[in-house]
Design a protein around this motif. Structure first.
Motif, PDB file in Angstrom:
ATOM      1  N   PRO A 374       0.810  -1.124   0.109  1.00 50.95           N
ATOM      2  CA  PRO A 374       0.167   0.045   0.097  1.00 50.95           C
ATOM      3  C   PRO A 374       0.747   1.448   0.077  1.00 50.95           C
ATOM      4  N   GLU A 375       2.066   1.028   0.510  1.00 50.55           N
ATOM      5  CA  GLU A 375       2.917   2.635   0.615  1.00 50.55           C
ATOM      6  C   GLU A 375       4.132   2.367  -0.447  1.00 50.55           C
ATOM      7  N   GLY A 376       3.927   1.289  -1.276  1.00 54.03           N
ATOM      8  CA  GLY A 376       5.082   1.198  -1.899  1.00 54.03           C
ATOM      9  C   GLY A 376       6.311   0.277  -1.452  1.00 54.03           C
ATOM     10  N   ASN A 377       6.927  -0.360  -2.310  1.00 52.24           N
ATOM     11  CA  ASN A 377       7.759  -1.467  -2.015  1.00 52.24           C
ATOM     12  C   ASN A 377       8.992  -0.667  -1.506  1.00 52.24           C
ATOM     13  N   ALA A 378       9.591   0.087  -1.905  1.00 47.40           N
ATOM     14  CA  ALA A 378      10.712   0.850  -1.530  1.00 47.40           C
ATOM     15  C   ALA A 378      10.540   1.693  -0.466  1.00 47.40           C
ATOM     16  N   LEU A 379       9.466   2.400  -0.296  1.00 47.48           N
ATOM     17  CA  LEU A 379       9.310   3.247   0.895  1.00 47.48           C
ATOM     18  C   LEU A 379       9.053   2.224   2.147  1.00 47.48           C
ATOM     19  N   THR A 380       8.409   0.876   2.162  1.00 46.35           N
ATOM     20  CA  THR A 380       8.152   0.144   3.030  1.00 46.35           C
ATOM     21  C   THR A 380       9.549  -0.518   3.475  1.00 46.35           C
ATOM     22  N   TYR A 381      10.081  -0.742   2.779  1.00 47.88           N
ATOM     23  CA  TYR A 381      11.518  -1.534   3.148  1.00 47.88           C
ATOM     24  C   TYR A 381      12.415  -0.453   3.657  1.00 47.88           C
ATOM     25  N   ILE A 382      12.172   0.997   3.329  1.00 52.33           N
ATOM     26  CA  ILE A 382      13.048   1.893   4.025  1.00 52.33           C
ATOM     27  C   ILE A 382      12.564   1.928   5.229  1.00 52.33           C
ATOM     28  N   LYS A 383      11.348   2.222   5.271  1.00 59.63           N
ATOM     29  CA  LYS A 383      10.707   2.382   6.795  1.00 59.63           C
ATOM     30  C   LYS A 383      11.085   1.339   7.807  1.00 59.63           C
ATOM     31  N   ASN A 384      11.022   0.170   7.413  1.00 59.53           N
ATOM     32  CA  ASN A 384      11.237  -1.109   8.235  1.00 59.53           C
ATOM     33  C   ASN A 384      12.657  -1.360   8.602  1.00 59.53           C
ATOM     34  N   THR A 385      13.503  -0.930   7.593  1.00 57.75           N
ATOM     35  CA  THR A 385      15.186  -1.230   7.840  1.00 57.75           C
ATOM     36  C   THR A 385      15.846  -0.069   8.468  1.00 57.75           C
ATOM     37  N   ARG A 386      15.062   1.326   8.216  1.00 60.80           N
ATOM     38  CA  ARG A 386      15.409   2.413   9.366  1.00 60.80           C
ATOM     39  C   ARG A 386      15.164   2.309  10.731  1.00 60.80           C
ATOM     40  N   ARG A 387      14.004   1.550  10.846  1.00 55.32           N
ATOM     41  CA  ARG A 387      13.523   1.366  12.220  1.00 55.32           C
ATOM     42  C   ARG A 387      14.497   0.535  12.852  1.00 55.32           C
ATOM     43  N   ALA A 388      14.850  -0.659  12.155  1.00 47.62           N
ATOM     44  CA  ALA A 388      15.735  -1.462  12.667  1.00 47.62           C
ATOM     45  C   ALA A 388      17.152  -0.806  13.046  1.00 47.62           C
ATOM     46  N   ALA A 389      17.697   0.094  12.117  1.00 53.48           N
ATOM     47  CA  ALA A 389      19.144   0.693  12.229  1.00 53.48           C
ATOM     48  C   ALA A 389      19.139   1.657  13.199  1.00 53.48           C
ATOM     49  N   GLU A 390      17.775   2.396  13.257  1.00 57.08           N
ATOM     50  CA  GLU A 390      17.901   3.455  14.159  1.00 57.08           C
ATOM     51  C   GLU A 390      17.688   3.036  15.699  1.00 57.08           C
ATOM     52  N   VAL A 391      17.039   1.866  16.227  1.00 56.82           N
ATOM     53  CA  VAL A 391      17.038   1.088  17.420  1.00 56.82           C
ATOM     54  C   VAL A 391      18.413   0.420  17.813  1.00 56.82           C
ATOM     55  N   TRP A 392      18.734  -0.425  16.713  1.00 57.36           N
ATOM     56  CA  TRP A 392      19.925  -1.361  17.127  1.00 57.36           C
ATOM     57  C   TRP A 392      21.086  -1.019  16.680  1.00 57.36           C
ATOM     58  N   MET A 393      21.398  -0.109  15.671  1.00 58.85           N
ATOM     59  CA  MET A 393      22.488  -0.038  15.040  1.00 58.85           C
ATOM     60  C   MET A 393      23.709   1.002  15.651  1.00 58.85           C
ATOM     61  N   ASP A 394      23.192   1.628  16.609  1.00 56.06           N
ATOM     62  CA  ASP A 394      23.831   2.946  17.305  1.00 56.06           C
ATOM     63  C   ASP A 394      24.788   3.512  16.382  1.00 56.06           C
ATOM     64  N   GLU A 395      26.092   4.058  16.645  1.00 58.20           N
ATOM     65  CA  GLU A 395      26.773   4.941  15.364  1.00 58.20           C
ATOM     66  C   GLU A 395      26.892   4.173  14.150  1.00 58.20           C
ATOM     67  N   TYR A 396      26.883   2.960  14.124  1.00 56.60           N
ATOM     68  CA  TYR A 396      26.987   2.320  13.006  1.00 56.60           C
ATOM     69  C   TYR A 396      26.081   2.669  11.892  1.00 56.60           C
ATOM     70  N   LYS A 397      24.714   3.308  12.510  1.00 52.08           N
ATOM     71  CA  LYS A 397      23.867   3.646  11.414  1.00 52.08           C
ATOM     72  C   LYS A 397      24.256   4.498  10.424  1.00 52.08           C
ATOM     73  N   GLN A 398      25.344   5.382  10.410  1.00 51.79           N
ATOM     74  CA  GLN A 398      25.681   6.042   9.694  1.00 51.79           C
ATOM     75  C   GLN A 398      26.136   5.262   8.431  1.00 51.79           C
ATOM     76  N   TYR A 399      26.562   3.973   8.509  1.00 49.88           N
ATOM     77  CA  TYR A 399      27.027   3.377   7.286  1.00 49.88           C
ATOM     78  C   TYR A 399      25.743   2.814   6.533  1.00 49.88           C
ATOM     79  N   TYR A 400      24.783   2.241   7.037  1.00 49.35           N
ATOM     80  CA  TYR A 400      23.500   2.091   6.708  1.00 49.35           C
ATOM     81  C   TYR A 400      22.992   3.555   5.748  1.00 49.35           C
ATOM     82  N   TYR A 401      22.990   4.734   6.504  1.00 51.27           N
ATOM     83  CA  TYR A 401      22.593   5.859   5.531  1.00 51.27           C
ATOM     84  C   TYR A 401      23.592   6.196   4.280  1.00 51.27           C
ATOM     85  N   ALA A 402      24.756   5.920   4.488  1.00 48.29           N
ATOM     86  CA  ALA A 402      25.735   5.919   3.349  1.00 48.29           C
ATOM     87  C   ALA A 402      25.184   5.115   2.477  1.00 48.29           C
TER      88      ALA A 402
END
Ligand code: LR7
Ligand code: MN
Length: 570
Positions: A374-402
């Motif tokens: 319903p929200e589009g494939n890419a946006l949904t994957y980004i939302k879900n993985t962003r949540r995982a990165a923001e909660v669990w990846m600490d300072e390493y989330k910068q590499y996810y964003y990069a």
């Protein structure tokens, strides 16, 4: 009178002879693959260790006292034991592919082939032969099987269920909970609840697989949860190894080796036993080779394989451990990312993840999603993985964003509850996870030093692959500095995964950004005083003021347009 009697005797004799032949023929003829009676042999299932329904089939088959007239009874009886009053034929035939329809359109696999196979086909036992002699506790606890689905094909869904009923010791199957994630036809699920042990829960709206699984887990009555995708076929003795490991230590979360069911011809193919789950910084799941030292140390092919992440769909977990660890992040939608979130959480909060090579489950791997997001494939994957990165990846989330620049600025909702959960559970850091669980994951710029490349008051700047040039230095603004932040990893001059490269080897050739390739001679530079010299051409990076993109020209160290002063960014 006599003649009539003689005729009658002759007819009876012929009938008896024919009957005997028919009986022998029936007994010797190879069973068709759709016949359940052929299942154990054809699947190569060894009888020992194989209790339950499959064992019962063999008893029937070997029983020569079964009268001729009920040759097909074992099939019928097995049918009844497994599926009760459920009318399989009617269920399947009302939804089959119509002539002229594209077999791949609705499910992204060959529906015609799936329908043709029937619900009880034999599959090859793909385990290492030593698995057959592994023994299990006689008092393993039963499990609730949870299968969520959205518009799954009836034939694949039914085959998933029947493979579980055929190839698991019945005492270990407490129930099979189907969570129908608002499929178009409610009967896809409802009709299946006529099968003994099968329950059907239907969502009143589309929830996605994550919330659907949580609903299934909450409804489960067994102490152990088993999750399956809706297009699987479990293999011989798949369940015992999984439950055994969880029974021994409830903090283990265990997966089988996931075999491949071809989406074209539905062939069941053995997957390599040397793989584990991994990912890259964009949070893209991949199968990878077990590290070589671990592989060398493995002298028992039946031993568990530790895995940094699980694929996500097929695993067994203690129910109270699942609840204790916070189930799933129910703000994740439809599909994707929940396997990282669960995997990080399990490892970082005191559990472990394993693949058990003596458990095999086939899965139809597809090339595209057959359902809508319903929200589009890419946006949904980004939302879900962003949540995982923001909660669990600490300072390493910068590499996810990069690695996934498009994720920046996209909505992902509130993570307060999940952050609190992490604190409450007193979990380890992501750094701990990287050091102890996944040291093989290369950390992009671990030793990297970021610099500005200054020319007077201006700095070399680029936006991806366009607009390389000079701009006012912005070092004081952390968010804007990315475009001017260079990594001088000799011989490359990099920004993320793009490298400074010449377009040709002659003086005056433009310099541009392109994907880094350590073997590419056009990307190799070295410092020469304050100049940057291209190693092969011997020419120097020149900003050729006043405008235009940088080029390479003959080196003249005194030239202001060739002077690049690195200034470290701290
Ligand atoms: O909205 C939805 N609601 C659902 O109930 C969308 C999907 N689903 C169901 C669907 O019917 C299926 O049973 O969820 C299950 C998974 O969806 P698939 O089969 O379309 O996805 P997949 O096989 O590509 O998904 C893998 O990654 C997912 C990430 O969210 C899940 O973790 C899947 O369970 C996972 N599958 C496996 O791990 C099997 C091995 C594949 C690999 C690698
Ligand atoms: Mn799947």
């Amino acid at each position: 009178m006599r003649r009539i009697r003689a005729n009658a005797i002759a007819i009876l004799t012929v009938a008896w002879i024919l009957g005997t032949f028919y009986y022998l023929w029936q007994d010797n003829k190879p069973r068709s693959s759709a016949s359940s009676a052929s299942q154990p042999r054809a699947a190569g299932v060894k009888s020992h260790g194989q209790k339950g329904s499959v064992g019962r089939v063999e008893i029937h088959r070997e029983d020569r006292t079964i009268p001729l007239i009920v040759t097909h009874a074992p099939h019928g009886e097995l049918q009844n034991q497994l599926v009760g009053s459920f009318d399989e034929k009617a269920y399947l035939s009302s939804k089959q592919l119509k002539p002229g329809e594209d077999a791949y359109r609705e499910h992204a696999f060959n529906l015609q082939e799936s329908d043709r196979l029937g619900s009880e086909r034999a599959i090859r036992d793909t385990r290492h032969y030593r698995c057959a002699s592994v023994s299990f506790d006689p008092d393993l606890p039963p499990t609730s099987i949870i299968i969520t689905f959205h518009n799954e094909a009836r034939s694949t869904l039914l085959r998933t269920i029947k493979s579980v009923l055929m190839r698991s010791p019945p005492s270990l199957i407490q129930e099979i909970i189907l969570v129908d994630d608002f499929s178009s036809d409610p009967e896809d699920c409802q009709l299946l609840s006529q099968i003994p042990k099968v329950r059907c829960l239907r969502n009143g709206r589309r929830e996605g697989l994550i919330r659907s699984r949580v609903r299934g887990a909450n409804a489960a009555s067994a102490t152990i949860l088993t999750f399956l995708d809706s297009h699987c076929e479990v293999n011989a003795d798949w369940l015992q190894p999984l439950i055994q490991r969880v029974k021994e230590d409830h903090t283990r979360v265990v997966s089988p080796i996931i075999d491949v069911i071809s989406l074209d011809n539905f062939a069941y193919l053995a997957a390599s036993a040397d793989l584990r789950g991994g990912f890259d910084w964009s949070l893209h799941f991949k199968w990878e080779q077990i590290p070589i030292e671990q592989k060398m140390a493995r002298n028992d092919p039946t031993q568990p394989i530790k895995t940094p992440v699980i694929a996500g769909g097929i695993f067994v977990m203690d129910k109270s451990w699942f609840n204790h660890l916070g189930q799933y992040d129910t703000h994740m939608d439809i599909w994707g990312g929940e396997n990282f979130e669960l995997s990080f959480r399990v490892w970082m909060c005191g559990g472990s993840l394993e693949i058990l090579p003596c458990s095999r489950v086939g899965h139809v791997f597809r090339k595209r999603h057959p359902y809508d997001f319903p929200e589009g494939n890419a946006l949904t994957y980004i939302k879900n993985t962003r949540r995982a990165a923001e909660v669990w990846m600490d300072e390493y989330k910068q590499y996810y964003y990069a690695a996934r620049p498009s994720a920046q600025g996209k909505a992902f909702g509130s993570i307060t509850e999940r952050v609190e959960l992490r604190h409450k559970l007193n979990c380890n850091s992501f750094r701990w996870y990287l050091e102890n669980v996944y040291p093989e994951l290369r950390i992009p710029e671990q030793e990297a030093v970021y610099s500005l490349l200054k020319q007077g008051g201006q700095c070399l700047e680029t936006h991806g692959t366009d607009s390389l040039g000079l701009a006012e230095c912005k070092s004081n603004s952390a968010s804007r500095v990315q475009a001017q932040r260079w990594i001088l990893s000799e011989p490359q001059i990099r920004q993320l995964d793009l490298c400074l490269a010449i377009s040709a080897f002659t003086p005056g050739s433009k310099v541009k950004m392109e994907a880094c390739n350590s073997k590419e001679p056009r990307q190799k530079w070295r410092p020469k005083g304050t100049a940057l010299q291209h190693m092969v051409s011997g020419l120097c990076l020149d900003s050729q003021p006043p405008a235009g993109p940088p080029v390479i020209t003959q080196c003249h160290p005194q030239l202001a347009s060739q002077s690049w002063e690195p200034q470290l960014i701290t």
